[in-house]
Design an enzyme around this catalytic site. Structure first.
Site, PDB file in Angstrom:
ATOM      1  N   HIS A  95      13.602 -64.637  39.198  1.00  0.00           N
ATOM      2  CA  HIS A  95      12.309 -64.367  38.667  1.00  0.00           C
ATOM      3  C   HIS A  95      11.874 -63.046  39.241  1.00  0.00           C
ATOM      4  O   HIS A  95      12.820 -62.435  40.223  1.00  0.00           O
ATOM      5  CB  HIS A  95      11.339 -65.487  38.931  1.00  0.00           C
ATOM      6  CG  HIS A  95      10.886 -65.476  40.589  1.00  0.00           C
ATOM      7  ND1 HIS A  95      11.723 -66.030  41.440  1.00  0.00           N
ATOM      8  CD2 HIS A  95       9.722 -64.813  41.159  1.00  0.00           C
ATOM      9  CE1 HIS A  95      11.024 -65.699  42.650  1.00  0.00           C
ATOM     10  NE2 HIS A  95       9.885 -65.230  42.670  1.00  0.00           N
ATOM     11  N   ASP A  97       8.160 -61.166  40.097  1.00  0.00           N
ATOM     12  CA  ASP A  97       6.964 -61.493  40.356  1.00  0.00           C
ATOM     13  C   ASP A  97       5.719 -60.849  39.367  1.00  0.00           C
ATOM     14  O   ASP A  97       6.026 -59.725  39.056  1.00  0.00           O
ATOM     15  CB  ASP A  97       6.085 -61.082  41.683  1.00  0.00           C
ATOM     16  CG  ASP A  97       7.039 -61.734  42.899  1.00  0.00           C
ATOM     17  OD1 ASP A  97       7.672 -63.013  42.708  1.00  0.00           O
ATOM     18  OD2 ASP A  97       7.242 -61.232  43.805  1.00  0.00           O
ATOM     19  N   HIS A 250      14.470 -61.659  41.946  1.00  0.00           N
ATOM     20  CA  HIS A 250      14.700 -62.217  43.219  1.00  0.00           C
ATOM     21  C   HIS A 250      14.827 -63.832  43.321  1.00  0.00           C
ATOM     22  O   HIS A 250      14.401 -64.372  41.935  1.00  0.00           O
ATOM     23  CB  HIS A 250      14.108 -61.838  44.413  1.00  0.00           C
ATOM     24  CG  HIS A 250      12.619 -61.993  44.187  1.00  0.00           C
ATOM     25  ND1 HIS A 250      12.004 -61.107  43.328  1.00  0.00           N
ATOM     26  CD2 HIS A 250      11.780 -62.817  44.723  1.00  0.00           C
ATOM     27  CE1 HIS A 250      10.610 -61.581  43.578  1.00  0.00           C
ATOM     28  NE2 HIS A 250      10.506 -62.791  44.219  1.00  0.00           N
ATOM     29  N   ARG A 265       3.414 -62.557  52.277  1.00  0.00           N
ATOM     30  CA  ARG A 265       3.602 -61.599  51.027  1.00  0.00           C
ATOM     31  C   ARG A 265       2.507 -60.824  50.619  1.00  0.00           C
ATOM     32  O   ARG A 265       1.454 -61.411  50.500  1.00  0.00           O
ATOM     33  CB  ARG A 265       4.195 -62.300  49.764  1.00  0.00           C
ATOM     34  CG  ARG A 265       5.066 -61.279  48.804  1.00  0.00           C
ATOM     35  CD  ARG A 265       5.533 -62.085  47.801  1.00  0.00           C
ATOM     36  NE  ARG A 265       4.632 -62.188  46.712  1.00  0.00           N
ATOM     37  CZ  ARG A 265       4.844 -62.667  45.596  1.00  0.00           C
ATOM     38  NH1 ARG A 265       5.898 -63.593  45.314  1.00  0.00           N
ATOM     39  NH2 ARG A 265       4.169 -62.895  44.414  1.00  0.00           N
TER      40      ARG A 265
HETATM   41  C1  SIN Z   1       8.998 -65.033  46.475  1.00  0.00           C
HETATM   42  O1  SIN Z   1       8.150 -64.180  46.564  1.00  0.00           O
HETATM   43  O2  SIN Z   1       9.591 -65.356  45.426  1.00  0.00           O
HETATM   44  C2  SIN Z   1       9.698 -65.616  47.399  1.00  0.00           C
HETATM   45  C3  SIN Z   1      10.917 -64.939  48.379  1.00  0.00           C
HETATM   46  C4  SIN Z   1      11.203 -65.584  49.369  1.00  0.00           C
HETATM   47  O3  SIN Z   1      10.595 -66.444  49.819  1.00  0.00           O
HETATM   48  O4  SIN Z   1      12.369 -65.362  50.160  1.00  0.00           O
END
Ligand code: SIN
Length: 275
Positions: A95, A97, A250, A265
């Site tokens: 996906h 973000d 990612h 994050r």
């Molecule tokens: C995400 O922000 O999608 C999670 C990425 C991760 O936990 O490595």
């Protein structure tokens, strides 16, 4: 600063810089590297929550994630965590973000806070390389298409996460999201053409139903994931990754059953996207 590519077409590791107190000139080089490579990785960083927020402010603003748990004292920091008893992780599918926002987030700054003994890697795929590798026919077919993105099916009551053991930990079940973006965008800073659909949040092409859209959407999403446009990060304590949500997709690996993983994050604000 030294830049070492993580893979031929995606990702760069940057050493010789402390993110908490980098200069404006270093910040400009970091920005450029992220726009170009999709994701940059920094090792051995001393990066407190205060440093994390101060760094986000230097990028020009942060978007608050409406779904993930917050870090208590800091609204800007979303907690991406999985407990040893849980099966489902956050972000465990390809996906990008916030593509469901009218003005999608530019990027994300993810800090490792607690890692499992093994596993829990994150992968990225470069959407400029993905676009370049499409056939000329496919490029012509999508040139003027727009697509509708939403997160409602993922986060709403009874949605994808609610059906898992992650559901009760998330917020925002009653929110409504939806945005239309070109299928091929120009990167706002580099001008590079990027494929801008993703498997998680893109629902249909404008003027077509979901069923009508699915064959082409699936073809594009499959074409976007060649092995040679991906990179993989093995996290260590002190690792920070910063990625560009326009340039990359990612996927957080979910292969550490019985162990805890906690990441913090910050989501960096972006700009409207254009073809
Ligand atoms: C995400 O922000 O999608 C999670 C990425 C991760 O936990 O490595």
């Amino acid at each position: 600063m030294q830049l070492t590519p993580m893979a031929p077409k995606c990702g760069v590791e940057i050493s010789g810089v402390s993110l908490a107190d980098c200069t404006d000139a270093q910040m400009d080089d970091i920005r450029r590297a992220i726009y170009e490579h999709g994701v940059a990785v920094f090792r051995d960083q001393e990066f407190t929550p205060e440093n994390h927020i101060a760094f986000g402010k230097r990028w020009g603003g942060m978007d608050i994630n409406n779904y993930f748990p917050q870090q208590g004292d800091y609204d800007e920091i979303s907690v991406v965590k999985k407990e040893p008893t849980q099966n489902t992780n956050i972000g465990g599918a390809w996906h990008t973000d916030h593509s469901y926002d009218q003005i999608p987030a530019m990027g994300s700054v993810l800090v490792a806070r607690e890692l499992p003994p093994t596993g829990g890697d994150t992968m990225w795929a470069h959407m400029g390389a993905a676009y370049d590798a499409l056939s000329d026919d496919l490029k012509a077919k999508i040139e003027n298409l727009e697509a509708f993105h939403t997160a409602d099916h993922v986060y709403k009551e009874g949605g994808l996460y609610a059906q898992t053991d992650m559901g009760e930990h998330l917020r925002g079940q009653d929110l409504k999201t939806g945005a239309v973006h070109p299928v091929v965008i120009r990167h706002p800073q580099t001008g590079r053409k990027l494929l801008y659909v993703n498997t998680a949040f893109t629902i249909n092409f404008v003027g077509q139903t979901r069923d009508e859209s699915l064959p082409l959407l699936t073809e594009l999403c499959n074409a976007a994931l060649t092995e040679d446009n991906q990179c993989r990060l093995q996290w260590k304590p002190g690792t920070v990754a910063i990625w560009d949500n326009r340039t990359s997709w990612h996927n957080a690996m979910n292969d550490y059953a019985g162990h805890r993983r906690e990441m913090h994050r910050i989501t960096l604000s972006g700009e409207a996207l254009a073809a």
